[in-house]
Design an enzyme around this catalytic site. Sequence first.
Site, mmCIF file in Angstrom:
data_model
loop_
_atom_site.group_PDB
_atom_site.id
_atom_site.type_symbol
_atom_site.label_atom_id
_atom_site.label_comp_id
_atom_site.label_asym_id
_atom_site.label_seq_id
_atom_site.Cartn_x
_atom_site.Cartn_y
_atom_site.Cartn_z
ATOM 1 N N ARG A 224 -76.036 48.923 43.902
ATOM 2 C CA ARG A 224 -77.370 49.069 44.505
ATOM 3 C C ARG A 224 -77.730 47.826 45.314
ATOM 4 O O ARG A 224 -78.874 47.364 45.305
ATOM 5 C CB ARG A 224 -78.443 49.340 43.435
ATOM 6 C CG ARG A 224 -78.204 50.564 42.585
ATOM 7 C CD ARG A 224 -78.215 51.859 43.395
ATOM 8 N NE ARG A 224 -77.814 52.975 42.553
ATOM 9 C CZ ARG A 224 -76.559 53.374 42.384
ATOM 10 N NH1 ARG A 224 -75.587 52.768 43.030
ATOM 11 N NH2 ARG A 224 -76.264 54.386 41.601
ATOM 12 N N SER B 104 -85.143 57.166 40.384
ATOM 13 C CA SER B 104 -84.888 56.120 39.385
ATOM 14 C C SER B 104 -85.643 54.847 39.759
ATOM 15 O O SER B 104 -85.439 54.295 40.831
ATOM 16 C CB SER B 104 -83.388 55.820 39.309
ATOM 17 O OG SER B 104 -82.668 56.971 38.932
ATOM 18 N N GLU C 156 -85.533 48.984 40.787
ATOM 19 C CA GLU C 156 -84.712 49.411 41.924
ATOM 20 C C GLU C 156 -85.597 49.683 43.142
ATOM 21 O O GLU C 156 -85.181 49.547 44.284
ATOM 22 C CB GLU C 156 -83.943 50.680 41.537
ATOM 23 C CG GLU C 156 -82.961 51.147 42.587
ATOM 24 C CD GLU C 156 -82.086 52.291 42.089
ATOM 25 O OE1 GLU C 156 -81.749 53.163 42.924
ATOM 26 O OE2 GLU C 156 -81.737 52.336 40.900
#
Length: 339
Positions: A164, A239, A335
């Site tokens: 990520r 998420s 995130e």
Amino acid sequence: MKIQENISLKNYNTFGVEAKAHYFAEVHDLHELKYATEFAKINHFKMLFLGGGSNLLFTQDFNGLVIKLNLKGISEEILDENHVLISAKAGENWHEFVLYTLSKNYGGLENLSLIPGNVGTCPIQNIGAYGTEIKDYFVSCKALNLETSEIEELSLEDCKFGYRDSIFKTSAKGKYVIVKVTFKLTTQNHHIKTEYGAISTELKNLGIENPTIQEVSKAVINIRESKLPNPAEIGNAGSFFKNPSIPIAQFENLKEKFPEIQGYANGDWVKVPAGWLIENAGWKGKQLGNVASHKLQALVIINATGNASGKEIHDFSTQIIDSVKEKYGIELEREVNIL
């Protein structure tokens, strides 16, 4: 193209929170994009580039120029009997782009079906799901250098992809805006990945033994729809937290205290599912005011009433971080980009 003032961003973020942009522009080609960025530079405005608005949380108004990227177009070039180069401009919807590749029987992106957002933002996060990440099929991207106003091409190596993560979040943060992304996909002899998550179970439920890439995509879509809320119905950004990686020794100590803890070894580290940590810290389905952790997937924070502010959502996420750290000694990392 028109530079607008005092524009609501409620419909431009998937959380559906209210925030205003001091200035706002929607761009459809490179000429308009360069005009908008020059306007911002001349006036010393901060800039924010919006794709699908699916990975950010507004906690305040944006005192600068918000540029909505609506560059559209897909092109392809056959490389050899088993590979094709396919490029999509930044404003293309990611899931629709994946479905397009599948309609042409191009393999590689099927496990990334139904991920929200647009093509232009996918390299920034190195989006991934079910054993596949963007970097696995990424060839290059073209980006506008905001310092020089020139278009540059960045290779796979240039982008320095991680979990990520990419150069666009680290040393080159704020330097580029991605305008086009190119992938190398298969046209036959596809590499089918069904060993991650519940894909094999879902395929079995569908009565499929030797799946095509289209059937893998269908399984992924079914799984995601069964446990992830649709942002069009309930405000969310998918998420909210990254899955943390901890040293093996720390994981073994936790395993003694919490025998049921989940983890996936990767060298000297173990990746622990953030959703498991949040759920077992007591947050799954919990609601405080206008905000909740989703009842089916604790990793997803939702705007439960539709009236939550960005600050409420941020404060809720902070309580989750504190709770997980207190119980497991693991600090979760968001995130979602906080603005």
